[in-house]
Design an enzyme around this catalytic site. Structure first.
Site, mmCIF file in Angstrom:
data_model
loop_
_atom_site.group_PDB
_atom_site.id
_atom_site.type_symbol
_atom_site.label_atom_id
_atom_site.label_comp_id
_atom_site.label_asym_id
_atom_site.label_seq_id
_atom_site.Cartn_x
_atom_site.Cartn_y
_atom_site.Cartn_z
ATOM 1 N N CYS A 1 -0.839 4.270 1.817
ATOM 2 C CA CYS A 1 -0.840 4.278 3.418
ATOM 3 C C CYS A 1 0.661 4.752 3.763
ATOM 4 O O CYS A 1 0.943 5.399 4.581
ATOM 5 C CB CYS A 1 -1.198 2.920 3.887
ATOM 6 N N ASP A 2 1.485 3.913 3.001
ATOM 7 C CA ASP A 2 2.951 4.187 3.640
ATOM 8 C C ASP A 2 4.318 4.963 3.083
ATOM 9 O O ASP A 2 5.035 5.041 3.432
ATOM 10 C CB ASP A 2 3.442 2.670 3.788
ATOM 11 N N CYS B 1 0.739 -1.235 0.006
ATOM 12 C CA CYS B 1 0.058 -0.135 0.005
ATOM 13 C C CYS B 1 0.795 1.348 -0.006
ATOM 14 O O CYS B 1 1.295 1.738 0.923
ATOM 15 C CB CYS B 1 -0.911 -0.067 1.214
#
Ligand code: NDP
Length: 487
Positions: free
Chosen positions: A180-181, A177
């Protein structure tokens, strides 16, 4: 040669072919003999006309059409409420919307379905008995009910490479992801495995944060759309290497530090220093619920549809989206299939004699509790709050570190709120927005050596002592079991 023998010689291959086809048919087309008797369904409790499993574009579009047809539709949101689009950034190929955030688009579809009466439940179907009709279903949270028809919209899950180090450093530098990261890799060097549209999207997400991002494509060419490929080359810190495969991930002190890259043209392996590995190598169909032989799956595990309909090999079971589509895999296609599945399910129910009055009769005998009980989490951000509510507090306290652009963090909220409700009095859960060098982050990092590398990160404290940190997505049931270990 006698006439009879000649006929025998001509007929033999034909007979063999027919026998062979029949055999394939028997193996491929599972047959479940069940009786679809409406009167029998009416005698039972907790029966609904249609259950939709999954809440991505296909599931929610099916829900919209079922609700508009006046059929009671329950959608089980599953492990990724609102599906994979919540994990992408902007969608530019949804007709009528020039540019829209995946999560925003899904939220709009969800609200539209709800406005017509669809019920969306934050729980996941864990078992279906297809040997009886109405089909018997069970959820992860223990709800039990029956459904006259089922629309399977469970989608697909990102694949892993299955290489040494991948599991060990999952969430510690290896991830699927980028949305997200990406902020955790500010100023760092990362690679992306894969050459499809998802890999390109990861470049768009990562390039503004990282020092350098390299896409490693195993063939001589990317599979992504030309427009996506062009955009990749517009980022000065992004590059693409062909004929490259990652074969191992290495780490030190719980962080990724290097990978082995195999050049399949030169037949050479090279070790490279790297801070992060992003995987975008396609998906596998989420078919766990459907294994068992009642319903036909193809050799890759995708559901087989009956002609141009969205009906599975078993009457009353329908499917839409990536669980039955290994080629188009577009959100708009999935939504269209959801609509088709809803229309097919409606026709099926009418063909059994279903009417609005029957719907009302079923309603009167529906007792299963479908409400989502929850306790909302309080946000903390100050040093004093950390000291008073966590480090000097008695009992179990959980800190949920979340990020503003983190779909997994959003997916975890129903689990956290449900567990906070279920264990109220025993466990307190607070949310903390992850900001580098915030007072809470600084204290945990410098005074307690707690290093947060990913969101979501759940930190468990007992009587003020740090006990554990977990970063994987957990369903309500999994989270409950996990937290109970600390009570
Ligand atoms: P794809 O299946 O399209 O691409 C997967 C990529 O990963 C391919 O380059 C494939 O290589 C590579 N790959 C597969 N297995 C391995 C492996 N073991 N090692 C190394 N590389 C591997 O998946 P995507 O997730 O990119 O896309 C899925 C669908 O979603 C597509 O239809 C896509 O169009 C759509 N999509 C659309 C978006 C948009 O329009 N905004 C955004 C994201 C996805 P190879 O080519 O050699 O098989």
């Amino acid at each position: 040669m006698g006439q009879t023998f000649k006929v025998f010689l001509i007929a033999l291959p034909i007979l063999c072919l027919v026998a062979c086809l029949n055999k394939q048919n028997v193996e491929k087309k599972p047959k479940v003999e069940i009786e679809y008797a409406l009167q029998h369904a009416l005698k039972q409790e907790n029966v609904i006309p249609v259950v939709i499993i999954g809440s991505g574009p296909s599931g929610l579009s099916a829900a919209l059409y079922m609700a508009r047809a006046g059929m009671k539709a329950f959608v089980f949101a599953g492990p990724i409420p609102c599906g994979q689009l919540t994990q992408t950034t902007y969608i530019e190929n949804w007709p009528g919307r020039t540019r829209v955030l995946g999560s925003e688009l899904m939220d709009d579809i969800k609200k539209q379905a709800q406005s017509f009466g669809a019920t969306i439940i934050n729980d996941a179907v864990s078992k279906i008995d297809f040997s009886q009709w109405p089909f018997a279903l069970e959820t992860e949270e223990g709800r039990r009910f029956k459904a006259m028809s089922v629309i399977v919209a469970t989608g697909a899950t990102p694949r892993g490479l299955n290489i040494p180090g991948e599991r060990e450093f999952w969430g510690k530098g290896v991830t699927t992801c980028a949305v997200c990261d990406a902020p955790f890799f500010k100023g760092k060097e990362v690679v992306i495995a894969g050459g499809g549209d998802s890999a390109c999207e990861m470049i768009f997400e990562l390039a503004p944060h990282v020092k350098k991002v390299t896409m490693l494509v195993r063939k001589e060419a990317m599979r992504a759309a030309v427009a996506m490929q062009k955009r990749v080359f517009s980022y000065p810190n992004a590059s693409v290497e062909y004929n490259k495969e990652i074969t191992a991930v290495y780490g030190e002190k719980g962080e990724v530090v290097a990978i082995d890259v195999y050049d399949n043209k030169e037949k050479k392996t090279q070790r490279r220093s790297i801070d992060g590995v992003f995987l975008a190598i396609g998906h596998d169909p989420n078919n766990k619920l459907l294994k068992g032989g009642a319903i036909e799956l193809d050799e890759n595990g995708y559901l087989v549809m009956n002609g141009r309909t969205q009906e599975c090999s078993l009457r009353g079971v329908f499917a839409a989206g990536e669980i039955q589509d290994s080629s188009y895999r577009q959100a708009i296609v999935a939504a269209g299939e959801g609509v088709k599945a809803a229309l097919d399910a409606t026709s099926f129910l009418y063909s059994l004699g279903f009417t609005a009055e029957i719907g009302e009769q079923l309603d009167k005998k529906f007792f299963e509790n479908f409400s989502d009980e929850k306790t909302e989490m309080i946000e903390i951000s100050e040093k004093k709050e950390l000291n008073d509510l966590v480090l000097n507090a008695k009992g179990v306290v959980i800190l949920d570190f979340y990020g503003t652009n983190c779909p997994t963090c959003v997916r975890m909220i129903p689990s956290l709120e449900a567990v906070a409700h279920k264990l109220s009095g025993q466990v307190k859960i607070y949310k903390v927005l992850f900001v580098n060098n915030s007072p809470i982050h600084k204290i945990l990092h410098w005074n307690h050596d707690i290093k947060i590398k990913k969101v979501p990160s759940l930190l468990i404290f007992k009587d003020g002592k740090f006990m554990d940190m977990t970063q994987d997505f957990m369903t309500k049931v999994e989270l409950l079991e996990y937290v109970k270990k600390f009570l």
